[in-house]
Design a protein around this motif. Sequence first.
Motif, PDB file in Angstrom:
ATOM      1  N   GLU A 207       0.836  -1.209   0.000  1.00  0.00           N
ATOM      2  CA  GLU A 207       0.000   0.000   0.000  1.00  0.00           C
ATOM      3  C   GLU A 207       0.864   1.250   0.000  1.00  0.00           C
ATOM      4  O   GLU A 207       0.653   2.176  -0.776  1.00  0.00           O
ATOM      5  CB  GLU A 207      -0.927  -0.004   1.221  1.00  0.00           C
TER       6      GLU A 207
ATOM      7  N   THR B  43       2.884   1.589  -3.318  1.00  0.00           N
ATOM      8  CA  THR B  43       2.017   1.937  -4.447  1.00  0.00           C
ATOM      9  C   THR B  43       1.729   3.431  -4.424  1.00  0.00           C
ATOM     10  O   THR B  43       1.795   4.123  -5.442  1.00  0.00           O
ATOM     11  CB  THR B  43       0.682   1.166  -4.359  1.00  0.00           C
TER      12      THR B  43
ATOM     13  N   ASP C 109      -1.386   2.475  -9.704  1.00  0.00           N
ATOM     14  CA  ASP C 109      -2.739   1.966  -9.593  1.00  0.00           C
ATOM     15  C   ASP C 109      -2.952   1.216  -8.273  1.00  0.00           C
ATOM     16  O   ASP C 109      -2.098   0.436  -7.849  1.00  0.00           O
ATOM     17  CB  ASP C 109      -2.961   0.999 -10.765  1.00  0.00           C
ATOM     18  N   LYS C 110      -4.119   1.444  -7.659  1.00  0.00           N
ATOM     19  CA  LYS C 110      -4.394   0.834  -6.352  1.00  0.00           C
ATOM     20  C   LYS C 110      -4.403  -0.695  -6.383  1.00  0.00           C
ATOM     21  O   LYS C 110      -4.225  -1.361  -5.375  1.00  0.00           O
ATOM     22  CB  LYS C 110      -5.755   1.316  -5.829  1.00  0.00           C
ATOM     23  N   ASN C 111      -4.627  -1.276  -7.555  1.00  0.00           N
ATOM     24  CA  ASN C 111      -4.693  -2.732  -7.640  1.00  0.00           C
ATOM     25  C   ASN C 111      -3.399  -3.416  -7.219  1.00  0.00           C
ATOM     26  O   ASN C 111      -3.402  -4.607  -6.917  1.00  0.00           O
ATOM     27  CB  ASN C 111      -5.062  -3.175  -9.055  1.00  0.00           C
ATOM     28  N   TRP C 112      -2.314  -2.661  -7.200  1.00  0.00           N
ATOM     29  CA  TRP C 112      -1.049  -3.252  -6.745  1.00  0.00           C
ATOM     30  C   TRP C 112      -1.136  -3.711  -5.291  1.00  0.00           C
ATOM     31  O   TRP C 112      -0.354  -4.523  -4.844  1.00  0.00           O
ATOM     32  CB  TRP C 112       0.114  -2.272  -6.921  1.00  0.00           C
ATOM     33  N   HIS C 113      -2.113  -3.154  -4.553  1.00  0.00           N
ATOM     34  CA  HIS C 113      -2.314  -3.574  -3.153  1.00  0.00           C
ATOM     35  C   HIS C 113      -2.504  -5.077  -3.046  1.00  0.00           C
ATOM     36  O   HIS C 113      -2.087  -5.700  -2.095  1.00  0.00           O
ATOM     37  CB  HIS C 113      -3.574  -2.924  -2.559  1.00  0.00           C
ATOM     38  N   TYR C 114      -3.178  -5.637  -4.052  1.00  0.00           N
ATOM     39  CA  TYR C 114      -3.527  -7.055  -3.971  1.00  0.00           C
ATOM     40  C   TYR C 114      -2.312  -7.967  -3.901  1.00  0.00           C
ATOM     41  O   TYR C 114      -2.387  -9.094  -3.451  1.00  0.00           O
ATOM     42  CB  TYR C 114      -4.415  -7.467  -5.157  1.00  0.00           C
TER      43      TYR C 114
ATOM     44  N   CYS D 232       4.731 -10.105 -10.715  1.00  0.00           N
ATOM     45  CA  CYS D 232       4.281  -8.762 -10.329  1.00  0.00           C
ATOM     46  C   CYS D 232       5.365  -8.017  -9.566  1.00  0.00           C
ATOM     47  O   CYS D 232       5.546  -6.807  -9.744  1.00  0.00           O
ATOM     48  CB  CYS D 232       3.014  -8.839  -9.478  1.00  0.00           C
TER      49      CYS D 232
END
Length: 453
Positions: free
Chosen positions: A82, A85, A91-96, A401
């Motif tokens: 978090e 990123t 992009d917030k999706n990197w949180h995953y 990733c």
Amino acid sequence: MANVKKTIHGEWSSRFAFILAATGSAVGLGNIWKFPYITGANGGGAFVLVYLLCVALIGIPLMMAETMLGRRTRQDPINTMEILTEEAGADKNWHYLGWMGVAAGVMILSYYSVIAGWSTAYVLKAFTGSFFDADPAVIKAIFDDFVSNPLRLTFWHSLFMTATLMIVVRGVNNGLEQAVRYLMPSLFGLMILLLGYAMTTSGYFDGFNFLFKPDFSKLTGDSVLTAMGQAFFTLSLGMGSVMVYGSYLSSDVSIAKTSIIIATADTFVALLAGLIIFPLVFTHGLHPDSGPGLIFKTLPIAFGSMTGGWFFGVLFFIVLAIAALTSSIALIEPAVAWLVESKGYSREKACTQAGLVAWALGLGTVFSFNIWSDVKLFERTFFDLIDYLTANLMLPVGGFCIAVFCGWIMHHQHSEQELNLGQPLGFKLWMLLVRYVAPLAVFLVFLHVVGVL
Ligand code: TRP
């Protein structure tokens, strides 16, 4: 900037402590159980060569990347992703990515603990002389009978999980670090002892040649990709463990040097395991390509008939259990660190909750070998499914990733500052590897495991 951040869990007391802990995470069932049998199935020497190349070109750069990410934020993998990123404006999706790592750890632990439980049970079997003079059919019957009883497997699984949690609950310095300080030297010592025995057997040179004499005609595209996948699994890459261990690492330690040392030690143990197991296999007329059962179904035959087999049998399964234990504490640490940091749990509560989830999930693996052996989803038992999902899907996706994040998303001055390689050429080389080589290679592994390639 990065070095003023502090972890709330405590730092490794020394560079050596970190190296021991990270090597402990890397050295596990993957080295002693998996490496020999897949090397056996893929024809030996040439496969080993490709595997070594993968460790050097993909494994080490990715290990540096993960350690660097963790150390930059000094938080658990979820928070790390978090923060980074946001820092990169991505992009917030990197949180995953952080979430997937924590989940993968708990999922791998669930079955890891069951298999490690077998190993613990086999210490007792070897100790009570169950393998003495037993022929292959008897050894197989012992194994089949053992796994057929769900209560028995649950007992050993619970015992191993409890041991894991009892270490992790004591924290980074008093738990993880103290455990590896004793367990890792014991592991190395016992393996050297086993090697000493293997060297006296008549099959030693056959075993040695099998491992080190490359026969490129045996190398298929399939085995190249298997070698890459193994490099990945054995170094514990692609999920939160290396990241979380990196977050406890002092800022003045060189990440490049420690990564090289850890990867070398891990490779050394895998080769050592091969040098112990193959001579026994050849001496006793067993087959190197007998698959995942190689350790539990064939080695006891050798232990049952060789001189000193009682002693070396007990020793071997102790080694396997120790190796698994120093990995299992690394598998659960990302989840525990996250529960403590983000939910404000005490370490006790975090361990209990994460441990319960992993334990309950592990029952699925226990039952896969008996009462649920016919329950299949996509032609796989629960155990096969969770193994496939983690080792074959989540780890490669995670690794891909992480390489892309470090190579393309994160600001280069941030990674350069954190890696602190001392010379620009080193950083350029690392960048080349995480930007192009690693993602491409991992992508190929991925296509392979999903069956496209
Ligand atoms: N490296 C471990 C082995 O070889 C398995 C493993 C994969 C692992 N990912 C991990 C261990 C994460 C600890 C943490 O057996």
